[in-house]
Design a protein around this motif. Structure first.
Motif, PDB file in Angstrom:
ATOM      1  N   TYR A  43       2.220   6.290 -38.321  1.00  0.00           N
ATOM      2  CA  TYR A  43       3.365   6.727 -39.117  1.00  0.00           C
ATOM      3  C   TYR A  43       4.668   6.035 -38.701  1.00  0.00           C
ATOM      4  O   TYR A  43       5.718   6.307 -39.274  1.00  0.00           O
ATOM      5  CB  TYR A  43       3.553   8.245 -38.978  1.00  0.00           C
ATOM      6  CG  TYR A  43       2.420   9.055 -39.531  1.00  0.00           C
ATOM      7  CD1 TYR A  43       2.385   9.416 -40.879  1.00  0.00           C
ATOM      8  CD2 TYR A  43       1.375   9.481 -38.718  1.00  0.00           C
ATOM      9  CE1 TYR A  43       1.344  10.171 -41.390  1.00  0.00           C
ATOM     10  CE2 TYR A  43       0.328  10.245 -39.221  1.00  0.00           C
ATOM     11  CZ  TYR A  43       0.320  10.572 -40.562  1.00  0.00           C
ATOM     12  OH  TYR A  43      -0.704  11.325 -41.065  1.00  0.00           O
ATOM     13  N   PHE A  45       5.943   6.605 -35.771  1.00  0.00           N
ATOM     14  CA  PHE A  45       6.598   7.633 -34.970  1.00  0.00           C
ATOM     15  C   PHE A  45       6.342   7.385 -33.493  1.00  0.00           C
ATOM     16  O   PHE A  45       5.378   6.729 -33.110  1.00  0.00           O
ATOM     17  CB  PHE A  45       6.061   9.028 -35.304  1.00  0.00           C
ATOM     18  CG  PHE A  45       6.366   9.522 -36.695  1.00  0.00           C
ATOM     19  CD1 PHE A  45       7.333   8.932 -37.494  1.00  0.00           C
ATOM     20  CD2 PHE A  45       5.680  10.614 -37.201  1.00  0.00           C
ATOM     21  CE1 PHE A  45       7.603   9.405 -38.761  1.00  0.00           C
ATOM     22  CE2 PHE A  45       5.942  11.104 -38.474  1.00  0.00           C
ATOM     23  CZ  PHE A  45       6.900  10.498 -39.257  1.00  0.00           C
ATOM     24  N   HIS A  49       9.298  12.072 -31.898  1.00  0.00           N
ATOM     25  CA  HIS A  49       8.854  12.697 -33.146  1.00  0.00           C
ATOM     26  C   HIS A  49       7.812  13.777 -32.843  1.00  0.00           C
ATOM     27  O   HIS A  49       7.833  14.854 -33.430  1.00  0.00           O
ATOM     28  CB  HIS A  49       8.241  11.647 -34.079  1.00  0.00           C
ATOM     29  CG  HIS A  49       9.208  10.620 -34.562  1.00  0.00           C
ATOM     30  ND1 HIS A  49       9.505   9.497 -33.826  1.00  0.00           N
ATOM     31  CD2 HIS A  49       9.940  10.542 -35.695  1.00  0.00           C
ATOM     32  CE1 HIS A  49      10.376   8.766 -34.489  1.00  0.00           C
ATOM     33  NE2 HIS A  49      10.660   9.377 -35.624  1.00  0.00           N
ATOM     34  N   ARG A  80      18.479  11.213 -35.538  1.00  0.00           N
ATOM     35  CA  ARG A  80      17.706  10.041 -35.969  1.00  0.00           C
ATOM     36  C   ARG A  80      16.251  10.441 -36.236  1.00  0.00           C
ATOM     37  O   ARG A  80      15.699  10.153 -37.289  1.00  0.00           O
ATOM     38  CB  ARG A  80      17.779   8.947 -34.896  1.00  0.00           C
ATOM     39  CG  ARG A  80      17.011   7.680 -35.230  1.00  0.00           C
ATOM     40  CD  ARG A  80      17.018   6.691 -34.080  1.00  0.00           C
ATOM     41  NE  ARG A  80      16.500   7.228 -32.827  1.00  0.00           N
ATOM     42  CZ  ARG A  80      15.210   7.396 -32.553  1.00  0.00           C
ATOM     43  NH1 ARG A  80      14.295   7.086 -33.439  1.00  0.00           N
ATOM     44  NH2 ARG A  80      14.823   7.872 -31.388  1.00  0.00           N
ATOM     45  N   GLN A  84      14.308  11.199 -40.078  1.00  0.00           N
ATOM     46  CA  GLN A  84      13.086  10.518 -40.514  1.00  0.00           C
ATOM     47  C   GLN A  84      11.995  11.522 -40.881  1.00  0.00           C
ATOM     48  O   GLN A  84      11.306  11.372 -41.891  1.00  0.00           O
ATOM     49  CB  GLN A  84      12.596   9.568 -39.421  1.00  0.00           C
ATOM     50  CG  GLN A  84      11.413   8.722 -39.849  1.00  0.00           C
ATOM     51  CD  GLN A  84      10.980   7.738 -38.770  1.00  0.00           C
ATOM     52  OE1 GLN A  84      11.463   7.763 -37.641  1.00  0.00           O
ATOM     53  NE2 GLN A  84      10.051   6.871 -39.133  1.00  0.00           N
ATOM     54  N   ARG A  87      12.974  13.076 -44.245  1.00  0.00           N
ATOM     55  CA  ARG A  87      12.788  12.092 -45.332  1.00  0.00           C
ATOM     56  C   ARG A  87      11.312  11.868 -45.652  1.00  0.00           C
ATOM     57  O   ARG A  87      10.935  11.712 -46.810  1.00  0.00           O
ATOM     58  CB  ARG A  87      13.422  10.746 -44.960  1.00  0.00           C
ATOM     59  CG  ARG A  87      14.911  10.669 -45.158  1.00  0.00           C
ATOM     60  CD  ARG A  87      15.438   9.256 -45.017  1.00  0.00           C
ATOM     61  NE  ARG A  87      15.025   8.591 -43.792  1.00  0.00           N
ATOM     62  CZ  ARG A  87      15.637   8.700 -42.612  1.00  0.00           C
ATOM     63  NH1 ARG A  87      16.695   9.482 -42.490  1.00  0.00           N
ATOM     64  NH2 ARG A  87      15.185   8.051 -41.548  1.00  0.00           N
ATOM     65  N   ASP A  88      10.478  11.858 -44.597  1.00  0.00           N
ATOM     66  CA  ASP A  88       9.049  11.600 -44.787  1.00  0.00           C
ATOM     67  C   ASP A  88       8.263  12.859 -45.163  1.00  0.00           C
ATOM     68  O   ASP A  88       7.045  12.808 -45.323  1.00  0.00           O
ATOM     69  CB  ASP A  88       8.451  10.966 -43.526  1.00  0.00           C
ATOM     70  CG  ASP A  88       8.954   9.547 -43.290  1.00  0.00           C
ATOM     71  OD1 ASP A  88       9.631   8.984 -44.176  1.00  0.00           O
ATOM     72  OD2 ASP A  88       8.655   8.991 -42.212  1.00  0.00           O
TER      73      ASP A  88
END
Length: 163
Positions: A43, A45, A49, A80, A84, A87-88
Motif C-alpha cells: 500500500y 505504507f 501507518h 501526514r 493518507q 484519503r485512501d
C-alpha cells in the motif's frame, strides 16, 4: 544504582546477559514486524501507518489528541500519515459532539480488514511463543515489558482482576 560490571547484583545480571537481552529485543522486533511490513509495502505504507491503524482499531472514536498521546509523535507526523489513511479510505474522521473542533477517528470497513490482516500474523506469533513458554513465563514477560516502559504508560495495562 548497582554497577553492573563489578557490583553484586541481586538478580545476578551480568553485562553480557543484558547485552544479549537488548540484541534479542532487536531480533524479536524485526521478526515481529516482518509480515506486517511486507503487507504495508503493498500500500506504500510504513510502520507509522501500522501504528495509527492499530490504535484507531483498538480505540474506535479516539480523538486525535489521545492518539498523539499514545504514539508520542508530532502533530505534523501524524497529519501526514493520517491524511493518507483518510484519503485512501482506511480511516474516517468525525467531529466531536461536545466540541466540534475535536476530530474522532474510526476505521472504515477497509481499515478494519487491513488491521485484522496486519494483526493476525503478530497475534499468532505471540500466541505460539506464549504457548511454548508457559504461564509463568508469560507473567514474567509481562512484568519485564512493564518494567521497560516509562512509568506513566504502565497504567494503561492495569489488570482488571487486580486492585
Amino acid at each position: 544504582m548497582t554497577d553492573l560490571k563489578t557490583g553484586a547484583n541481586p538478580l545476578f545480571l551480568r553485562e553480557e546477559e543484558l547485552r544479549q537481552a537488548i540484541e534479542m529485543l532487536y531480533f524479536a522486533y524485526r521478526d515481529f514486524t516482518s509480515e506486517a511490513d511486507a503487507m504495508l509495502e503493498k500500500y506504500g505504507f510504513g510502520r507509522a501507518h501500522h501504528r495509527v491503524i492499530y490504535f484507531v482499531g483498538r480505540h474506535p472514536m479516539i480523538s486525535v489528541s489521545d492518539l498523539l498521546d499514545i504514539l508520542k509523535i508530532t502533530k505534523q507526523s501524524l497529519s501526514r500519515v493520517l491524511g493518507q489513511l483518510v484519503r485512501d479510505g482506511f480511516i474516517v474522521q468525525h467531529r466531536g459532539t461536545a466540541d466540534r473542533r475535536q476530530r474522532l477517528l474510526e476505521l472504515t470497513a477497509k481499515g478494519v480488514e487491513i488491521e485484522r490482516q496486519l494483526t493476525e500474523a503478530q497475534r499468532q506469533r505471540i500466541a505460539n511463543a506464549y504457548r511454548e513458554a508457559g504461564g509463568d513465563a508469560v507473567q514474567g514477560f509481562r512484568a519485564v515489558l512493564l518494567g521497560i516502559m516509562d512509568a506513566p504508560e504502565r497504567g494503561r495495562f492495569a489488570r482488571r482482576d487486580q486492585p
